[in-house]
Design a protein around this motif. Structure first.
Motif, PDB file in Angstrom:
ATOM      1  N   GLY A   1      23.647  -8.760 -10.480  1.00 39.09           N
ATOM      2  CA  GLY A   1      22.250  -9.178 -10.509  1.00 39.09           C
ATOM      3  C   GLY A   1      22.056 -10.657 -10.765  1.00 39.09           C
ATOM      4  O   GLY A   1      20.970 -11.189 -10.522  1.00 39.09           O
ATOM      5  N   LEU A   2      23.106 -11.356 -11.244  1.00 34.97           N
ATOM      6  CA  LEU A   2      23.003 -12.785 -11.542  1.00 34.97           C
ATOM      7  C   LEU A   2      23.642 -13.585 -10.410  1.00 34.97           C
ATOM      8  O   LEU A   2      24.786 -13.345 -10.042  1.00 34.97           O
ATOM      9  N   VAL A   3      22.885 -14.560  -9.860  1.00 37.91           N
ATOM     10  CA  VAL A   3      23.380 -15.406  -8.780  1.00 37.91           C
ATOM     11  C   VAL A   3      22.982 -16.849  -9.050  1.00 37.91           C
ATOM     12  O   VAL A   3      21.990 -17.116  -9.743  1.00 37.91           O
ATOM     13  N   SER A   4      23.741 -17.786  -8.496  1.00 44.08           N
ATOM     14  CA  SER A   4      23.424 -19.205  -8.667  1.00 44.08           C
ATOM     15  C   SER A   4      23.710 -19.958  -7.385  1.00 44.08           C
ATOM     16  O   SER A   4      24.562 -19.550  -6.578  1.00 44.08           O
TER      17      SER A   4
ATOM     18  N   GLY B   1      19.153 -17.094 -10.502  1.00 45.81           N
ATOM     19  CA  GLY B   1      18.327 -15.899 -10.406  1.00 45.81           C
ATOM     20  C   GLY B   1      18.996 -14.694 -11.026  1.00 45.81           C
ATOM     21  O   GLY B   1      20.223 -14.553 -10.984  1.00 45.81           O
ATOM     22  N   TYR B   2      18.162 -13.819 -11.612  1.00 49.12           N
ATOM     23  CA  TYR B   2      18.694 -12.580 -12.189  1.00 49.12           C
ATOM     24  C   TYR B   2      17.725 -11.432 -11.909  1.00 49.12           C
ATOM     25  O   TYR B   2      16.513 -11.559 -12.112  1.00 49.12           O
TER      26      TYR B   2
ATOM     27  N   PHE C   1      13.192  -5.903 -11.784  1.00 55.33           N
ATOM     28  CA  PHE C   1      12.427  -7.090 -12.171  1.00 55.33           C
ATOM     29  C   PHE C   1      13.301  -8.326 -12.016  1.00 55.33           C
ATOM     30  O   PHE C   1      14.418  -8.379 -12.539  1.00 55.33           O
ATOM     31  N   GLY C   2      12.798  -9.319 -11.276  1.00 49.93           N
ATOM     32  CA  GLY C   2      13.602 -10.497 -10.980  1.00 49.93           C
ATOM     33  C   GLY C   2      13.045 -11.756 -11.602  1.00 49.93           C
ATOM     34  O   GLY C   2      11.827 -11.959 -11.668  1.00 49.93           O
ATOM     35  N   VAL C   3      13.940 -12.625 -12.063  1.00 49.09           N
ATOM     36  CA  VAL C   3      13.588 -13.930 -12.626  1.00 49.09           C
ATOM     37  C   VAL C   3      14.367 -14.989 -11.855  1.00 49.09           C
ATOM     38  O   VAL C   3      15.579 -14.867 -11.670  1.00 49.09           O
ATOM     39  N   ARG C   4      13.657 -16.034 -11.414  1.00 45.42           N
ATOM     40  CA  ARG C   4      14.315 -17.096 -10.659  1.00 45.42           C
ATOM     41  C   ARG C   4      13.862 -18.453 -11.180  1.00 45.42           C
ATOM     42  O   ARG C   4      12.661 -18.674 -11.374  1.00 45.42           O
TER      43      ARG C   4
ATOM     44  N   THR D   1       7.995 -40.635  -1.391  1.00 50.93           N
ATOM     45  CA  THR D   1       7.813 -40.444  -2.822  1.00 50.93           C
ATOM     46  C   THR D   1       8.984 -39.707  -3.460  1.00 50.93           C
ATOM     47  O   THR D   1       9.491 -38.714  -2.915  1.00 50.93           O
ATOM     48  N   ASP D   2       9.429 -40.177  -4.622  1.00 57.73           N
ATOM     49  CA  ASP D   2      10.456 -39.475  -5.403  1.00 57.73           C
ATOM     50  C   ASP D   2       9.828 -38.256  -6.084  1.00 57.73           C
ATOM     51  O   ASP D   2       8.658 -38.292  -6.506  1.00 57.73           O
ATOM     52  N   ILE D   3      10.627 -37.191  -6.240  1.00 57.40           N
ATOM     53  CA  ILE D   3      10.102 -35.938  -6.783  1.00 57.40           C
ATOM     54  C   ILE D   3      11.088 -35.336  -7.779  1.00 57.40           C
ATOM     55  O   ILE D   3      12.288 -35.262  -7.512  1.00 57.40           O
ATOM     56  N   ASP D   4      10.557 -34.893  -8.922  1.00 60.24           N
ATOM     57  CA  ASP D   4      11.266 -34.015  -9.855  1.00 60.24           C
ATOM     58  C   ASP D   4      10.504 -32.703  -9.882  1.00 60.24           C
ATOM     59  O   ASP D   4       9.298 -32.672 -10.176  1.00 60.24           O
ATOM     60  N   GLU D   5      11.209 -31.622  -9.601  1.00 59.95           N
ATOM     61  CA  GLU D   5      10.527 -30.343  -9.383  1.00 59.95           C
ATOM     62  C   GLU D   5      11.130 -29.234 -10.231  1.00 59.95           C
ATOM     63  O   GLU D   5      12.349 -29.171 -10.421  1.00 59.95           O
ATOM     64  N   ASN D   6      10.259 -28.346 -10.729  1.00 61.24           N
ATOM     65  CA  ASN D   6      10.686 -27.144 -11.448  1.00 61.24           C
ATOM     66  C   ASN D   6       9.848 -25.956 -10.989  1.00 61.24           C
ATOM     67  O   ASN D   6       8.634 -26.083 -10.788  1.00 61.24           O
ATOM     68  N   ARG D   7      10.513 -24.828 -10.819  1.00 59.39           N
ATOM     69  CA  ARG D   7       9.823 -23.587 -10.472  1.00 59.39           C
ATOM     70  C   ARG D   7      10.352 -22.457 -11.353  1.00 59.39           C
ATOM     71  O   ARG D   7      11.551 -22.382 -11.643  1.00 59.39           O
ATOM     72  N   LEU D   8       9.448 -21.577 -11.751  1.00 58.74           N
ATOM     73  CA  LEU D   8       9.804 -20.340 -12.439  1.00 58.74           C
ATOM     74  C   LEU D   8       9.061 -19.217 -11.738  1.00 58.74           C
ATOM     75  O   LEU D   8       7.827 -19.224 -11.681  1.00 58.74           O
ATOM     76  N   ILE D   9       9.815 -18.253 -11.191  1.00 58.47           N
ATOM     77  CA  ILE D   9       9.230 -17.179 -10.402  1.00 58.47           C
ATOM     78  C   ILE D   9       9.652 -15.845 -11.002  1.00 58.47           C
ATOM     79  O   ILE D   9      10.851 -15.560 -11.136  1.00 58.47           O
ATOM     80  N   LEU D  10       8.669 -15.039 -11.373  1.00 62.02           N
ATOM     81  CA  LEU D  10       8.903 -13.681 -11.859  1.00 62.02           C
ATOM     82  C   LEU D  10       8.413 -12.712 -10.792  1.00 62.02           C
ATOM     83  O   LEU D  10       7.292 -12.853 -10.295  1.00 62.02           O
ATOM     84  N   ASN D  11       9.232 -11.737 -10.446  1.00 61.50           N
ATOM     85  CA  ASN D  11       8.897 -10.883  -9.318  1.00 61.50           C
ATOM     86  C   ASN D  11       9.264  -9.428  -9.602  1.00 61.50           C
ATOM     87  O   ASN D  11      10.358  -9.130 -10.119  1.00 61.50           O
TER      88      ASN D  11
END
Length: 428
Positions: free
Chosen positions: A355-358, A386-387, A397-400, A412-422
């Motif tokens: 269930g855990l991937v990277s 992701g798990y 239930f998945g968390v990414r 433009t320079d970008i710093d990005e973060n995402r948290l996805i619960l599914n």
């Protein structure tokens, strides 16, 4: 609470049965056919946090940060087919999104619509249906569709996926050969409730101004799998009417050698202006390659991508593409750009953690024709983790989590973060 639909609001069950009754030429008996027996329904709940910090901003928009948090629901109902050699059915897709956090200074993440007042909508959604017919191994769908094609990729990259309105035909009468064709007259982008004419994007620049919009996207394509399905080749043609037309050629291969599996994915796009040339002349050829080696839980990939011609790579706004080096933030598809990628994927089930991937990847591009008298350069580093829970009350239930750093000397320079619960609930 306001809620905008692409069509006049009807309860889902009413829309479902109305579509069936209008589309089917005879009465359905639930006891002796697969229309009901093969029906499925799922409800996906998606909680999405998205943040981008901008620096060295290029362009008129000087907003320094986009940050929003939203909750989405996606209902997917698919019937089976009526009995007989020619079977009929209906699919229903309902989508609803709610704002959890936003402000006028942090809009435009792509999660939520932004109104004329500069604020994100409290909620938005759409519901649509598609009638379908099947004869042998050929299927026709008319209505609300979610295509996933080399020339129009299914871009489920935010809270709710985009949809298109039109018709699609898929035929698999010959073993290994898949033929597809279709036409769409409108689209619903990922953060809007309604549908409308389609526009284009060239590289990273969305063409949203002026009259460069169309009500026709036409496509036809063939994919053939052979060599025990380890090799496949594809040929496609697409037309975003009066804007661009595009040809696509691909070959993929997978070769097991002992404990290893080696893979290759090669593709070539040839694009130019179409018809009334609403965006003027378009000249782009895009070559990409991705080579991979898998052993145990490890997969290592290297990619090369090159743009040729006077323009950046065109696609329907706001879609991603199968280009090998197109990643979450930068596309590496500018005019004349050359880019390289190194990527490592790991499936932790190989060491006893199912269930855990990277994913870790690094892409660098240069030789961009910026039009400003200097060579454009850029790079991006992505980390995905992701798990998905395998057992217990949270099973499925998945968390990414995604973290991105992207830098450029011309954009433009970008710093990005995402948290996805599914979580997807099977209703029947």
């Amino acid at each position: 609470m306001t809620f905008t639909l692409t069509r006049p609001h009807k309860p889902i069950h009413s829309l479902f049965y109305t579509g069936v009754l209008l589309g089917l030429p005879f009465q359905i008996s639930a006891a002796d056919n697969d229309f009901f027996n093969d029906a499925t329904a799922t409800l996906q709940a998606r909680n999405y946090y998205f943040s981008r910090d901008f620096s060295d901003i290029v362009g008129a928009n000087q907003q320094s940060k986009s940050e929003e948090w939203a909750q989405g629901f996606i209902l997917n109902v698919k019937s089976g087919y009526t009995p007989g050699s020619l079977g009929f059915g209906v699919d229903v897709l309902g989508q609803l999104g709610f704002k959890l956090d936003s402000s006028s200074s942090r809009v435009n993440t792509g999660l939520l619509p932004t109104g004329s007042d500069g604020k994100a909508a409290d909620n938005f959604g759409r519901i649509g249906a598609a009638l379908k017919a099947r004869l042998s191994k050929t299927e026709l769908k008319i209505g609300e569709l979610t295509p996933n094609l080399p020339v129009l990729t299914f871009s489920d990259i935010r809270l709710l996926p985009p949809t298109y309105q039109g018709a699609s035909l898929v035929s698999q009468e010959i073993d290994g050969l898949t033929l597809q064709a279709g036409q769409f007259h409108s689209g619903s982008v990922l953060n809007e409730a309604g549908d409308g004419k389609m526009r284009a994007k060239l590289g990273h620049v969305a063409q949203l101004g002026g009259d460069a919009e169309t009500d026709r996207f036409n496509y036809i394509g063939a994919d053939y799998a052979f060599n025990d399905k380890r090799t496949s080749a594809g040929v496609w043609y697409a037309q975003l009417k009066d804007i661009y037309n595009q040809r696509f050629y691909s070959i993929k291969h997978s070769e097991p050698v002992g404990d290893w599996v080696f893979g290759a994915n090669l593709g070539f796009y040839d694009s130019k202006e179409d018809g009334d040339r609403l965006l003027g002349d378009i000249d782009n050829r895009a070559l990409f390659s991705m080579l991979s080696a898998k052993r145990g839980g490890h997969t290592v990939s290297v990619g090369y991508q090159a743009m040729f011609g006077d323009d950046a790579f065109p696609r329907v706004f706001n879609n991603v593409s199968p280009l090998g080096n197109e990643v979450p933030t930068y596309e590496f598809a500018g005019a004349d750009e050359r880019s390289w990628q190194v990527r490592h994927d790991f499936d932790f089930s190989a060491i006893g953690i199912p269930g855990l991937v990277s994913t870790v990847r690094y892409i660098r591009g240069n030789n961009v024709d910026t039009g400003g008298g200097f060579e454009g350069e850029e790079w991006e580093r992505d980390l995905d983790l992701g798990y998905t829970f395998q057992t217990g009350a949270l099973k499925g239930f998945g968390v990414r989590v995604r973290n991105v750093t992207a830098r450029s000397n011309y954009r433009t320079d970008i710093d990005e973060n995402r948290l996805i619960l599914n979580y997807t609930l099977t209703l029947f």
